[in-house]
Scaffold this active site. Sequence first.
Site, PDB file in Angstrom:
ATOM      1  N   ARG A   1      -2.004  89.261 119.379  1.00 39.43           N
ATOM      2  CA  ARG A   1      -1.512  89.914 120.584  1.00 39.43           C
ATOM      3  C   ARG A   1      -0.809  91.214 120.222  1.00 39.43           C
ATOM      4  O   ARG A   1      -1.161  92.290 120.683  1.00 39.43           O
ATOM      5  CB  ARG A   1      -0.531  88.920 121.241  1.00 39.43           C
ATOM      6  CG  ARG A   1      -0.221  89.132 122.655  1.00 39.43           C
ATOM      7  CD  ARG A   1       0.664  88.013 123.191  1.00 39.43           C
ATOM      8  NE  ARG A   1       2.010  88.013 122.636  1.00 39.43           N
ATOM      9  CZ  ARG A   1       3.069  87.469 123.230  1.00 39.43           C
ATOM     10  NH1 ARG A   1       2.933  86.873 124.397  1.00 39.43           N
ATOM     11  NH2 ARG A   1       4.243  87.504 122.668  1.00 39.43           N
TER      12      ARG A   1
ATOM     13  N   LYS B   1      14.173  90.557 129.151  1.00 40.15           N
ATOM     14  CA  LYS B   1      13.016  91.218 129.783  1.00 40.15           C
ATOM     15  C   LYS B   1      12.800  90.656 131.181  1.00 40.15           C
ATOM     16  O   LYS B   1      13.318  89.575 131.516  1.00 40.15           O
ATOM     17  CB  LYS B   1      11.770  90.992 128.917  1.00 40.15           C
ATOM     18  CG  LYS B   1      11.388  89.514 128.762  1.00 40.15           C
ATOM     19  CD  LYS B   1      10.333  89.311 127.677  1.00 40.15           C
ATOM     20  CE  LYS B   1       9.996  87.829 127.535  1.00 40.15           C
ATOM     21  NZ  LYS B   1       9.121  87.566 126.372  1.00 40.15           N
TER      22      LYS B   1
ATOM     23  N   MET C   1       3.195  82.005 153.340  1.00 42.47           N
ATOM     24  CA  MET C   1       3.860  83.126 152.690  1.00 42.47           C
ATOM     25  C   MET C   1       5.379  83.043 152.844  1.00 42.47           C
ATOM     26  O   MET C   1       6.127  83.270 151.895  1.00 42.47           O
ATOM     27  CB  MET C   1       3.362  84.451 153.271  1.00 42.47           C
ATOM     28  CG  MET C   1       3.915  85.667 152.550  1.00 42.47           C
ATOM     29  SD  MET C   1       3.519  87.229 153.348  1.00 42.47           S
ATOM     30  CE  MET C   1       1.781  87.378 153.018  1.00 42.47           C
TER      31      MET C   1
ATOM     32  N   TYR D   1      -1.830  75.937 157.280  1.00 44.38           N
ATOM     33  CA  TYR D   1      -3.114  76.643 157.134  1.00 44.38           C
ATOM     34  C   TYR D   1      -4.236  75.699 156.725  1.00 44.38           C
ATOM     35  O   TYR D   1      -4.047  74.802 155.904  1.00 44.38           O
ATOM     36  CB  TYR D   1      -2.983  77.752 156.095  1.00 44.38           C
ATOM     37  CG  TYR D   1      -2.317  78.991 156.631  1.00 44.38           C
ATOM     38  CD1 TYR D   1      -2.949  79.771 157.599  1.00 44.38           C
ATOM     39  CD2 TYR D   1      -1.062  79.361 156.188  1.00 44.38           C
ATOM     40  CE1 TYR D   1      -2.331  80.916 158.099  1.00 44.38           C
ATOM     41  CE2 TYR D   1      -0.442  80.501 156.680  1.00 44.38           C
ATOM     42  CZ  TYR D   1      -1.074  81.270 157.632  1.00 44.38           C
ATOM     43  OH  TYR D   1      -0.475  82.397 158.124  1.00 44.38           O
TER      44      TYR D   1
HETATM   45  C1  LIG Z   1       9.732  86.449 125.677  1.00 47.85           C
HETATM   46  C2  LIG Z   1       9.886  86.501 124.210  1.00 47.85           C
HETATM   47  C3  LIG Z   1      10.904  85.779 123.563  1.00 47.85           C
HETATM   48  C4  LIG Z   1      11.768  84.766 124.272  1.00 47.85           C
HETATM   49  O1  LIG Z   1      11.042  83.562 124.344  1.00 47.85           O
HETATM   50  P1  LIG Z   1      11.660  82.229 124.983  1.00 47.85           P
HETATM   51  O2  LIG Z   1      10.579  81.233 124.781  1.00 47.85           O
HETATM   52  O3  LIG Z   1      11.922  82.539 126.404  1.00 47.85           O
HETATM   53  O4  LIG Z   1      12.901  81.924 124.233  1.00 47.85           O
HETATM   54  C5  LIG Z   1      11.090  85.987 122.203  1.00 47.85           C
HETATM   55  N1  LIG Z   1      10.281  86.831 121.514  1.00 47.85           N
HETATM   56  C6  LIG Z   1       9.259  87.495 122.087  1.00 47.85           C
HETATM   57  C7  LIG Z   1       8.404  88.379 121.271  1.00 47.85           C
HETATM   58  C8  LIG Z   1       9.019  87.350 123.449  1.00 47.85           C
HETATM   59  O5  LIG Z   1       7.992  87.991 124.019  1.00 47.85           O
END
Ligand SMILES: *Cc1c(COP(=O)(O)O)cnc(C)c1O
Length: 372
Positions: free
Chosen positions: A145, A46, A315, A267
Site C-alpha cells: 500500500r 486522522k 436517510m 422503503y
Molecule cells: C490509522 C493508522 C494507525 C492507527 O491504527 P489503529 O488501528 O486505529 O490503532 C496507525 N498507523 C497507520 C499507518 C495508520 O494508517
Amino acid sequence: MYGEISEPLAADTASGVLTIDLSALVRNYRTLQQRLVPTVAAAVVKADAYGLGAAQVVPALQAAGCRDFFVAHLGEALKLRPVLAADARLFVLNGLLPGAERQCADTGIIPVLNSLDQVTNWASVARARGAELPAVLQFDTGMSRFGLSASDVQELALYPSRLRGVRVLFLMSHLASADEPGDPQNADQLASLHRFASAFPEAELCFANSGGIFLDAAYHGAMARPGIALYGGAPTVGARNALSPVVRLDVRVIQTRTVPAGARVGYGGACVTSRETRLATIAAGYADGLPRHLGDKGAAYFGEVRLPIVGRVSMDSITLDISALPPGELKLGDLVEMIGPHQTLEDIASAAGTISYEILTRLGHRYHRAYR
Ligand SMILES: *Cc1c(COP(=O)(O)O)cnc(C)c1O
C-alpha cells in the site's frame, strides 16, 4: 451566514446527542502509555480524530503529555497546526505529492516518505535550504500500500547520499493483522521490518498501531501509533476490551404509532408486521452514520430494553419496534441509546457488518456534540 451552518447544533434542536468523553480518552492514552513504557505513545488523529473532533481531542491529549500526532494527509496537518503545542510534532502518514514539499517544510510538518521519489524530493528541498529536514521512512512489510520496497532499500543502502539532508527520525511500517494476535502475518511483518532496518542501524522503529500494542513488546519499537484504542475501540478481535468507552450516541424519538398486523414498514415495504406492533420513529439514519445495513438487524435501547430496528434505515430516520415497552413509556423527544453501555461500538459495527472504525468516522454532524 455560511459560517453558522457549520456551527455545532444546539442540544434542543438536534436530532440526537453525541457525547464524547475526553476524560475517558485521556484515561485510554494513559493506559496505552503505561503498557508501552519505555516506548512513547503517539496519537493517530486522522479523519478529524476518527470523527470525534481533532480540535477537542488534540488539546486534551496534549494536556495529558502526548507530543506526537499522526494524520493521513498534509491538508489535515495544516488544519491542525493552530491547536498544536509548540513542542509537539505532527506527522503525515500518506506521504507528499510532488510539489507539496515546500509547504510541508515551511510549516514544520514531518512527512512519512513512502517511495524513493518522495525521498529524493524531500532531500532536494533540504539541500536547497542548506538545512536538515526530519522525516520518517516507511517500508512495505506486506500491505502493498505504502512504503519503500526491498529493492528501494537496497538502492538507498548502495547510495546513502540520496538521503543527504534528511534526518531519519523513525523507520516505520504498519501491521495488517494486529487485531488478530494469532495471525502469522504479524511475525512475518516484524521480521521484514528488522531486515529493512538493518540497512539503517542507528534509526529507531515506529511500528505498532492499537492492536500491535497488545502484541508482544517486540512490536512496540521506540514509538507506537494508536488510533482506535484511544477512542475506546477494541484493539484485539474477540478479547476483553481494556479501554474505556469514549463515545455515547443517543437519538431522539420523533413519532410513535401502533400499526395492525400486515402493515408495511419503511422503503420497499421490506418489513411486514406479523402482529399489531407499536413503532417509534427516531431522528437519525444513514446520513447520520447509522449504516443502511442495520435494517432489520440492529437495535436501539431504552433503559435495559432492546428495541429492534424494523424495515430499512432511511436517510434521516429509523423505525423501531417498541412493543417490548409498556404503552406510553416512550415519549416524543425521549432519547434512545444507539451507542452506549447496552450497545458497544463493536456491537453496532458487527450488526452492520462493519468495523468500529467505520462507525466512528461516519458519525454525522446533525447531532449535538457534548464534550465531557
Ligand atoms: C490509522 C493508522 C494507525 C492507527 O491504527 P489503529 O488501528 O486505529 O490503532 C496507525 N498507523 C497507520 C499507518 C495508520 O494508517
